[in-house]
Design an enzyme around this catalytic site. Structure first.
Site, PDB file in Angstrom:
ATOM      1  N   ASP A  19      63.614  24.666  23.945  1.00 40.78           N
ATOM      2  CA  ASP A  19      63.263  25.305  25.220  1.00 40.78           C
ATOM      3  C   ASP A  19      64.525  25.755  25.956  1.00 40.78           C
ATOM      4  O   ASP A  19      64.636  25.618  27.172  1.00 40.78           O
ATOM      5  CB  ASP A  19      62.457  24.344  26.092  1.00 40.78           C
ATOM      6  CG  ASP A  19      61.659  25.086  27.171  1.00 40.78           C
ATOM      7  OD1 ASP A  19      61.474  26.305  27.041  1.00 40.78           O
ATOM      8  OD2 ASP A  19      61.217  24.430  28.132  1.00 40.78           O
ATOM      9  N   ASP A  29      65.944  19.175  30.980  1.00 33.96           N
ATOM     10  CA  ASP A  29      64.526  19.291  30.618  1.00 33.96           C
ATOM     11  C   ASP A  29      64.326  19.151  29.107  1.00 33.96           C
ATOM     12  O   ASP A  29      64.213  20.133  28.372  1.00 33.96           O
ATOM     13  CB  ASP A  29      63.918  20.608  31.102  1.00 33.96           C
ATOM     14  CG  ASP A  29      62.391  20.544  31.128  1.00 33.96           C
ATOM     15  OD1 ASP A  29      61.825  19.605  30.513  1.00 33.96           O
ATOM     16  OD2 ASP A  29      61.752  21.409  31.751  1.00 33.96           O
TER      17      ASP A  29
END
Length: 418
Positions: A246, A265
């Site tokens: 990501d 994240d």
């Protein structure tokens, strides 16, 4: 649809069911991992929800919500961890506190920093409404947050965000479970917007007045530094066989104190297992994972993939950094599948870019995964380009790369080389 006699009991039973399944999945991942430290969490200070004061919402994404951490009021007999102190990033950002911090616990250290405003932190927790929606989303949310906690507790790198604290309750039994993380100054998305403004000031009459050549060179150096540091953090992850999945501007930020690049994240991160690799060096993993704009074609087409999917994502960020406009800016979702993933469309190169940079991007976003370079090779090319602009910068970058597996790496201040 049948009427539920006791909605609260139903929701409680569903949460318990989700917790059991999530705990089993996470335990399985930890058991087969060679990178996740099962004792890593013992080094992280824990807090109860009642000890923390949550402030405004500063971010949302996926399954989680991020709040500013306003205050920490410790309970007198809380679960302090005196015997296994580890600074996890405190020392590098607060050398002025000297050895005094070693005389206390990490809980007290963190609380004091919040109180004195010398440290800014956020809490990340699952969106509460997720528990009231579908079971699949709540299950995935719990698993993602729990695995992120274990990844961050086990990783230790200057370009990876630090895990400062956790909820003392189990992530599988507490709806309000949270992680305490550094409050980053801004994301790369915001920095890109600032760079766009700087670029505009180098053109026309304004550029003539303010010295466009100097500004342009400074901007290019800043761009190369950030691209290099992202690659450096990703090289560390890949050395542990961890695929991020990501990588995008919204998941890259800058530390409040020294502007250090931080990748954050880890909800979609996954450790690859040699036993699951096929004869082509690829792995069968979930497809269409991450953001379409930065997603490798093989991921979008639900084909097997490997660590090089992150290299493709980096190449799209690199193009964005250089062009100062998002790749495929006007594309709709169906256009990514048809044109980018299937037909191999790529962003156009600018004539003014150096040949090494253009070649690097083309190789990094190749549809042939075997042609994509490693992050180590990417950093070398960026250092070579930096050397052509300013030999001193290349030396700093080389020193940073050589020592950045720990927290005490040399970090070049972006203002020191102009």
């Amino acid at each position: 649809m049948p009427r539920i006699e006791n909605p609260e009991a139903f929701r409680s039973a569903r949460r318990e069911d989700v917790a059991k399944k999530a705990e089993a999945v996470v335990a399985s991942e930890i058991a087969r991992s060679s990178s996740l430290d099962p004792n890593g969490l013992a080094m992280i200070p824990s807090f109860s929800t009642s000890e923390l004061t949550f402030g405004r919402v500063v971010g949302r994404g996926g399954f989680c919500v991020v709040h500013e951490l306003v205050a920490i009021k410790l309970k007198e007999k809380a679960n302090n961890k005196k015997s296994n102190f580890r600074l996890r990033g405190f020392a590098s950002h607060n050398a002025m506190e000297g050895s005094k911090s070693l005389d206390t616990t990490t809980r007290e250290h963190l609380a004091r920093r919040v109180w004195s405003k010398s440290g800014k932190y956020v809490t990340k927790r699952m969106e509460p409404s997720l528990w009231e929606t579908d079971r699949v989303s709540s299950l995935k949310g719990v698993i993602d947050l729990a695995l992120e906690m274990h990844f961050l507790a086990s990783l230790n790198h200057v370009h990876i965000i630090d895990l400062k604290g956790i909820c003392e309750a189990s992530p599988f039994s507490e709806v309000g479970f949270f992680l305490v993380l550094d409050h980053l100054k801004e994301t790369l998305s915001k920095r890109l917007t600032q760079w766009m403004h700087v670029k505009r000031t180098t053109k026309g009459i304004t550029g003539l007045i303010t010295g466009s050549k100097t500004k342009t060179k400074k901007l290019l150096i800043d761009q190369l530094l950030v691209a290099h540091d992202i690659a450096n953090g990703m090289q560390y992850l890949h050395s542990k066989k961890i695929i991020f999945r990501d990588l995008k501007p919204d998941n890259v930020g800058f530390h409040q104190d020294d502007d250090t690049v931080k990748i954050f994240d880890f909800g979609l991160a996954k450790e690859l297992q040699d036993s699951e690799r096929d004869e082509n060096g690829l792995y069968r993993m979930t497809g269409v994972t991450g953001a379409l704009r930065y997603m490798a074609p093989e991921v979008g087409l639900r084909q097997p993939y490997n660590l090089s999917a992150d290299v493709y994502s980096w190449s799209m960020i690199m193009w964005y950094i250089m062009a100062l406009e998002p790749p495929f800016g006007a594309y709709l979702p169906n256009m990514f599948f048809e044109r980018v993933f299937q037909k191999g469309y790529r962003p156009a190169m600018k004539d003014k870019w150096s040949d090494p940079l253009k070649t690097l991007m083309k190789e990094s976003w190749s549809s042939d995964v075997s042609e994509r370079p490693s992050f180590e090779a990417i950093q070398k090319t960026l250092r070579d380009v930096a050397k052509s602009l300013d030999p001193g910068i290349a030396n700093f970058l080389a020193a940073d790369t050589a020592s950045s597996n720990g927290k005490n790496s040399l970090k070049l201040n972006n203002s020191s080389h102009h």
